[in-house]
Design a protein around this motif. Structure first.
Motif, mmCIF file in Angstrom:
data_model
loop_
_atom_site.group_PDB
_atom_site.id
_atom_site.type_symbol
_atom_site.label_atom_id
_atom_site.label_comp_id
_atom_site.label_asym_id
_atom_site.label_seq_id
_atom_site.Cartn_x
_atom_site.Cartn_y
_atom_site.Cartn_z
ATOM 1 N N THR A 124 7.206 -6.647 -12.398
ATOM 2 C CA THR A 124 7.286 -5.440 -13.213
ATOM 3 C C THR A 124 6.912 -5.776 -14.654
ATOM 4 O O THR A 124 6.811 -6.945 -15.016
ATOM 5 N N GLU A 125 6.695 -4.747 -15.413
ATOM 6 C CA GLU A 125 6.476 -4.867 -16.856
ATOM 7 C C GLU A 125 5.331 -5.795 -17.244
ATOM 8 O O GLU A 125 5.476 -6.669 -18.101
ATOM 9 N N ASN A 126 4.179 -5.606 -16.611
ATOM 10 C CA ASN A 126 2.951 -6.280 -17.035
ATOM 11 C C ASN A 126 1.771 -5.356 -16.745
ATOM 12 O O ASN A 126 1.918 -4.366 -16.021
ATOM 13 N N LEU A 127 0.633 -5.654 -17.328
ATOM 14 C CA LEU A 127 -0.540 -4.788 -17.215
ATOM 15 C C LEU A 127 -0.916 -4.464 -15.774
ATOM 16 O O LEU A 127 -1.334 -3.353 -15.475
ATOM 17 N N TYR A 128 -0.799 -5.435 -14.878
ATOM 18 C CA TYR A 128 -1.299 -5.270 -13.509
ATOM 19 C C TYR A 128 -0.203 -4.979 -12.494
ATOM 20 O O TYR A 128 -0.429 -5.061 -11.288
ATOM 21 N N SER A 129 0.969 -4.613 -12.956
ATOM 22 C CA SER A 129 2.111 -4.332 -12.087
ATOM 23 C C SER A 129 1.881 -3.106 -11.211
ATOM 24 O O SER A 129 1.192 -2.162 -11.596
ATOM 25 N N HIS A 130 2.530 -3.137 -10.049
ATOM 26 C CA HIS A 130 2.504 -1.958 -9.174
ATOM 27 C C HIS A 130 3.055 -0.737 -9.899
ATOM 28 O O HIS A 130 2.689 0.394 -9.591
ATOM 29 N N GLU A 131 3.926 -0.958 -10.879
ATOM 30 C CA GLU A 131 4.510 0.147 -11.661
ATOM 31 C C GLU A 131 3.447 0.957 -12.397
ATOM 32 O O GLU A 131 3.671 2.125 -12.707
ATOM 33 N N ASN A 132 2.320 0.332 -12.701
ATOM 34 C CA ASN A 132 1.257 0.970 -13.476
ATOM 35 C C ASN A 132 0.056 1.352 -12.626
ATOM 36 O O ASN A 132 -1.029 1.584 -13.165
ATOM 37 N N THR A 133 0.244 1.407 -11.315
ATOM 38 C CA THR A 133 -0.889 1.586 -10.410
ATOM 39 C C THR A 133 -0.692 2.779 -9.479
ATOM 40 O O THR A 133 0.403 3.008 -8.976
ATOM 41 N N PHE A 134 -1.771 3.504 -9.285
ATOM 42 C CA PHE A 134 -1.834 4.551 -8.264
ATOM 43 C C PHE A 134 -2.751 4.033 -7.162
ATOM 44 O O PHE A 134 -3.718 3.312 -7.439
ATOM 45 N N VAL A 135 -2.450 4.413 -5.927
ATOM 46 C CA VAL A 135 -3.320 4.036 -4.813
ATOM 47 C C VAL A 135 -3.748 5.285 -4.054
ATOM 48 O O VAL A 135 -3.014 6.274 -4.003
ATOM 49 N N ALA A 136 -4.943 5.214 -3.490
ATOM 50 C CA ALA A 136 -5.453 6.263 -2.618
ATOM 51 C C ALA A 136 -5.347 5.736 -1.202
ATOM 52 O O ALA A 136 -5.853 4.645 -0.900
ATOM 53 N N VAL A 137 -4.652 6.487 -0.346
ATOM 54 C CA VAL A 137 -4.440 6.048 1.040
ATOM 55 C C VAL A 137 -5.031 7.068 2.007
ATOM 56 O O VAL A 137 -5.005 8.274 1.759
ATOM 57 N N ASP A 138 -5.564 6.557 3.109
ATOM 58 C CA ASP A 138 -6.112 7.435 4.140
ATOM 59 C C ASP A 138 -4.973 7.939 5.036
ATOM 60 O O ASP A 138 -3.818 7.513 4.858
ATOM 61 N N PRO A 139 -5.259 8.835 5.976
ATOM 62 C CA PRO A 139 -4.191 9.388 6.819
ATOM 63 C C PRO A 139 -3.404 8.341 7.620
ATOM 64 O O PRO A 139 -2.247 8.571 7.971
ATOM 65 N N GLU A 140 -3.985 7.184 7.860
ATOM 66 C CA GLU A 140 -3.284 6.114 8.582
ATOM 67 C C GLU A 140 -2.453 5.245 7.642
ATOM 68 O O GLU A 140 -1.801 4.298 8.088
ATOM 69 N N GLY A 141 -2.529 5.525 6.352
ATOM 70 C CA GLY A 141 -1.741 4.752 5.391
ATOM 71 C C GLY A 141 -2.468 3.555 4.803
ATOM 72 O O GLY A 141 -1.862 2.761 4.076
ATOM 73 N N ASN A 142 -3.746 3.399 5.107
ATOM 74 C CA ASN A 142 -4.523 2.282 4.563
ATOM 75 C C ASN A 142 -4.904 2.550 3.115
ATOM 76 O O ASN A 142 -5.417 3.631 2.798
ATOM 77 N N VAL A 143 -4.681 1.579 2.247
ATOM 78 C CA VAL A 143 -5.056 1.709 0.845
ATOM 79 C C VAL A 143 -6.575 1.551 0.735
ATOM 80 O O VAL A 143 -7.133 0.537 1.137
ATOM 81 N N MET A 144 -7.225 2.576 0.163
ATOM 82 C CA MET A 144 -8.683 2.578 0.058
ATOM 83 C C MET A 144 -9.177 2.415 -1.384
ATOM 84 O O MET A 144 -10.348 2.173 -1.612
#
Length: 189
Positions: free
Chosen positions: A51-71
C-alpha cells in the motif's frame, strides 16, 4: 467484448504487473538497472501488493472480462501525494538494486495523475484503453479534482492522438528518466 472496470485488489498481482510493464518497460528497466522482464515484473508485483506507493493496487483500476480475467489496468493518484507515494519506490531501488536514481517528478500536483494505462495483448485494438481513460476522467471529476493529467512520450504519436481525442490538451515538454515527454491534461471547469 463486455468489460467491467473495478478497483484493483491485491490478488490481481498475478496479472496486473505484467500488463503494467508493457506501458513502462524502459522506465522499469532503468529502475532495476537491467533489461530483465521477470525481475521487472517481480519489482512491480512487490509494489502492487503493498500500500501507499505509486504502483499499489490501491491506485489501480482494472478492466475485467465476463470470466473475471484482467484485460487492462490504469494506475493513477492524487498528484499532491506524488512525493510521499514515490518514497517507497526510491527506498526499494536503493536497497534491492543499489540504484540512487531520483527521477524527475511526473506531476507538479493539483491533478489526478495517470501514471500508466496498459492493455493485455489479447485485448488490444478493442477500445479498452479508451474505456479505462474515460473511467479515470469520470473518477477524477467525481472526486473533485480540478484537472487530470498524464505524460506521453514524444516518440508515441498514436497515444498523443488518443489523448487529444479524449479532450487532453498538450502542455509543457519535460524530461523523465532519460526520455522526453509532453504533459497532457484536461481541466474541469
Amino acid at each position: 467484448m463486455h468489460l467491467t472496470i473495478r478497483p484493483a485488489q491485491q490478488h490481481d498481482a498475478t496479472v496486473v504487473p505484467e500488463i503494467m510493464l508493457q506501458a513502462m518497460e524502459d522506465i522499469i528497466f532503468r529502475f532495476i538497472q537491467k533489461e530483465d522482464k521477470k525481475e521487472a515484473i517481480r519489482f512491480l508485483t512487490d509494489l502492487f501488493q503493498q500500500t501507499e506507493n505509486l504502483y499499489s493496487h490501491e491506485n489501480t483500476f482494472v478492466a475485467v472480462d465476463p470470466e473475471g480475467n484482467v484485460m487492462g489496468s490504469l494506475t493513477g493518484y492524487d498528484g499532491d501525494h506524488f512525493i510521499a507515494l514515490r518514497q517507497p519506490i526510491l527506498e526499494l531501488l536503493q536497497k534491492k538494486y543499489a540504484n540512487d536514481l531520483i527521477p524527475e517528478p511526473e506531476t507538479t500536483g493539483q491533478e489526478f495523475y495517470i501514471d500508466s494505462v496498459a492493455v493485455s495483448s489479447a485485448a488490444r485494438g478493442q477500445g479498452l484503453g479508451t474505456e479505462l481513460l474515460k473511467h479515470a476522467i469520470k473518477h477524477a471529476k467525481n472526486q473533485g479534482f480540478k484537472q487530470i493529467g498524464l505524460l506521453v512520450d514524444l516518440d508515441n504519436p498514436n497515444a498523443k492522438k488518443l489523448y487529444e481525442r479524449l479532450g487532453f490538451t498538450l502542455g509543457n515538454k519535460m524530461p523523465f528518466v532519460g526520455g522526453e515527454y509532453y504533459h497532457m491534461y484536461i481541466r474541469f471547469v
